[in-house]
Design a protein around this motif. Sequence first.
Motif, short mmCIF file in Angstrom:
data_model
loop_
_atom_site.label_atom_id
_atom_site.label_comp_id
_atom_site.label_asym_id
_atom_site.label_seq_id
_atom_site.Cartn_x
_atom_site.Cartn_y
_atom_site.Cartn_z
N MET A 139 0.84 -1.13 -0.14
CA MET A 139 0.05 0.43 -0.18
C MET A 139 0.63 1.65 -0.04
SD MET A 139 -3.82 -0.15 -0.28
CE MET A 139 -3.18 1.19 -0.01
N ASP A 140 1.94 1.18 1.00
CA ASP A 140 3.14 2.68 0.95
C ASP A 140 3.83 2.76 -0.57
OD1 ASP A 140 4.10 4.24 2.01
OD2 ASP A 140 5.62 3.64 2.53
N SER A 141 3.96 1.44 -1.48
CA SER A 141 4.51 1.18 -2.31
C SER A 141 3.61 2.14 -3.96
CB SER A 141 4.51 0.36 -3.05
OG SER A 141 5.74 0.20 -4.45
N VAL A 142 2.20 1.96 -3.43
CA VAL A 142 0.88 2.18 -3.75
C VAL A 142 1.05 4.18 -4.31
CG1 VAL A 142 -1.78 2.26 -4.97
CG2 VAL A 142 -0.47 0.16 -4.40
N LEU A 143 0.71 4.95 -2.91
CA LEU A 143 1.19 5.80 -2.32
C LEU A 143 1.72 6.72 -3.00
CD1 LEU A 143 -0.48 5.65 0.95
CD2 LEU A 143 -1.61 6.03 -1.26
N GLU A 144 3.40 6.27 -2.84
CA GLU A 144 4.78 6.53 -3.24
C GLU A 144 4.17 6.80 -5.36
OE1 GLU A 144 6.35 8.11 -1.87
OE2 GLU A 144 5.98 7.47 0.15
N TRP A 145 3.98 5.68 -5.78
CA TRP A 145 3.99 5.23 -7.26
C TRP A 145 2.73 6.52 -7.84
CZ3 TRP A 145 6.95 4.28 -10.90
CH2 TRP A 145 7.64 2.92 -10.69
N GLY A 146 1.96 6.65 -7.22
CA GLY A 146 0.63 7.38 -7.28
C GLY A 146 1.34 9.35 -6.96
N MET A 147 1.79 8.96 -6.28
CA MET A 147 2.54 10.35 -6.48
C MET A 147 3.78 11.08 -7.47
SD MET A 147 2.75 13.44 -4.13
CE MET A 147 2.74 15.07 -3.86
N GLN A 148 4.22 9.76 -7.59
CA GLN A 148 5.59 9.94 -9.04
C GLN A 148 4.49 10.67 -9.96
OE1 GLN A 148 8.20 7.61 -9.15
NE2 GLN A 148 8.75 7.14 -7.47
N PHE A 149 2.83 9.97 -10.51
CA PHE A 149 2.22 9.75 -11.71
C PHE A 149 1.76 11.89 -11.22
CE2 PHE A 149 3.17 5.87 -11.95
CZ PHE A 149 2.60 5.42 -13.76
N LYS A 150 2.02 12.14 -10.15
CA LYS A 150 1.02 12.65 -10.00
C LYS A 150 1.85 14.01 -10.41
CE LYS A 150 -1.26 15.75 -6.65
NZ LYS A 150 -1.79 16.40 -4.94
N GLU A 151 3.10 14.34 -10.31
CA GLU A 151 4.41 14.84 -10.74
C GLU A 151 4.23 15.27 -12.04
OE1 GLU A 151 7.37 13.86 -8.15
OE2 GLU A 151 6.59 14.71 -6.34
N LYS A 152 3.94 13.48 -12.71
CA LYS A 152 4.62 13.73 -13.96
C LYS A 152 3.98 14.05 -15.04
CE LYS A 152 8.24 10.59 -14.94
NZ LYS A 152 8.85 9.66 -15.24
N TYR A 153 2.64 13.81 -15.37
CA TYR A 153 1.73 13.51 -15.93
C TYR A 153 0.71 14.16 -15.97
CZ TYR A 153 4.63 9.28 -16.69
OH TYR A 153 5.74 8.56 -17.64
N PRO A 154 -0.35 14.48 -16.52
CA PRO A 154 -1.75 15.63 -16.65
C PRO A 154 -2.57 14.28 -15.77
CG PRO A 154 -0.56 15.72 -18.35
CD PRO A 154 -0.34 14.50 -17.98
N LEU A 155 -3.36 15.12 -14.86
CA LEU A 155 -4.78 14.26 -14.30
C LEU A 155 -5.74 14.46 -15.00
CD1 LEU A 155 -5.49 14.49 -10.72
CD2 LEU A 155 -6.82 14.89 -12.21
N VAL A 156 -6.40 13.86 -15.46
CA VAL A 156 -7.41 13.73 -16.16
C VAL A 156 -8.36 12.76 -15.10
CG1 VAL A 156 -9.21 12.71 -17.78
CG2 VAL A 156 -6.20 12.58 -18.12
N GLY A 157 -9.05 12.65 -14.72
CA GLY A 157 -9.85 12.46 -13.27
C GLY A 157 -10.32 11.69 -12.28
N LYS A 158 -10.88 10.70 -12.12
CA LYS A 158 -11.00 9.95 -11.33
C LYS A 158 -11.13 8.19 -11.94
CE LYS A 158 -14.20 11.28 -8.81
NZ LYS A 158 -15.12 11.29 -7.77
N LEU A 159 -10.71 7.38 -10.76
CA LEU A 159 -11.26 5.71 -11.88
C LEU A 159 -12.39 5.47 -10.87
CD1 LEU A 159 -10.46 3.55 -13.69
CD2 LEU A 159 -9.37 2.59 -11.33
N LEU A 160 -14.40 5.26 -11.44
CA LEU A 160 -15.12 4.88 -10.71
C LEU A 160 -15.65 3.52 -10.22
CD1 LEU A 160 -16.83 6.94 -13.43
CD2 LEU A 160 -16.49 8.31 -10.92
#
Length: 234
Positions: free
Chosen positions: A157-178
């Motif tokens: 879970m900690d790894s998922v959160l860290e990966w999410g932060m990296q994607f947030k910094e590098k790529y445009p956010l589109v929306g949520k996964l419903l």
Amino acid sequence: MTVSAGAADSNDNVAGNEKSSSILFGIVEEIIYSPLNLALVAVIVFLFYKIVKDRYEVPRDRSGDGSPPAPELPKLRRDFTIQELRAYDGNGPDGRILIAVNGIVYDVTKAKRFYGPGGPYSSFAGRDASRNLATFNVEPNNKEEYDDLSDLTAMEMDSVLEWGMQFKEKYPLVGKLLRKGEQPTNYDDEEEDSNEVVTENATASTVLTSNANSNDENVRKRVLPARMRRKLNK
């Protein structure tokens, strides 16, 4: 005797300098008056210039085959279901590539050499890659329903959160996964910090779901410090 030896050394130095100058002058003269040698010097100078220019010039955004970069796609803001996300795997008419990480959908089209068809991580394209990133698995996630990640360990879970932060910094956010039954957000009148709101809501939802379905208290203890570290680094 000492004076004579010094004078002799001085004369030798003068003679040596004159000889060096004569040799250098002869080389320059030979180059100038020989068209072939002059052409060779010009080629050497040109090649040296190209080497220096290529080394220090700012790299241009070009694809691996040397062709100019593809036109930038218009910004996309909407939420996606798992099924809707599948259409954006890089094989569509516009070549757009979307990947979901920790409940958030990102546009990774600019990194198509990694996530596009034939890329090393093409199995992530058009899918929720959270579980893959947590478990270091490149097999396609073919789940047809929202993956709440409730069975992951605290470290995963900690790894998922860290990966999410990296994607947030590098790529445009589109929306949520419903999730199933969840209504999409209307982004027409989005708030100034809508990206932060969407990301924080999805992160909080993931953490709560994991805590509700797991007896491992370390999930909460490891996840929250990770979020705190990101806030301090902003």
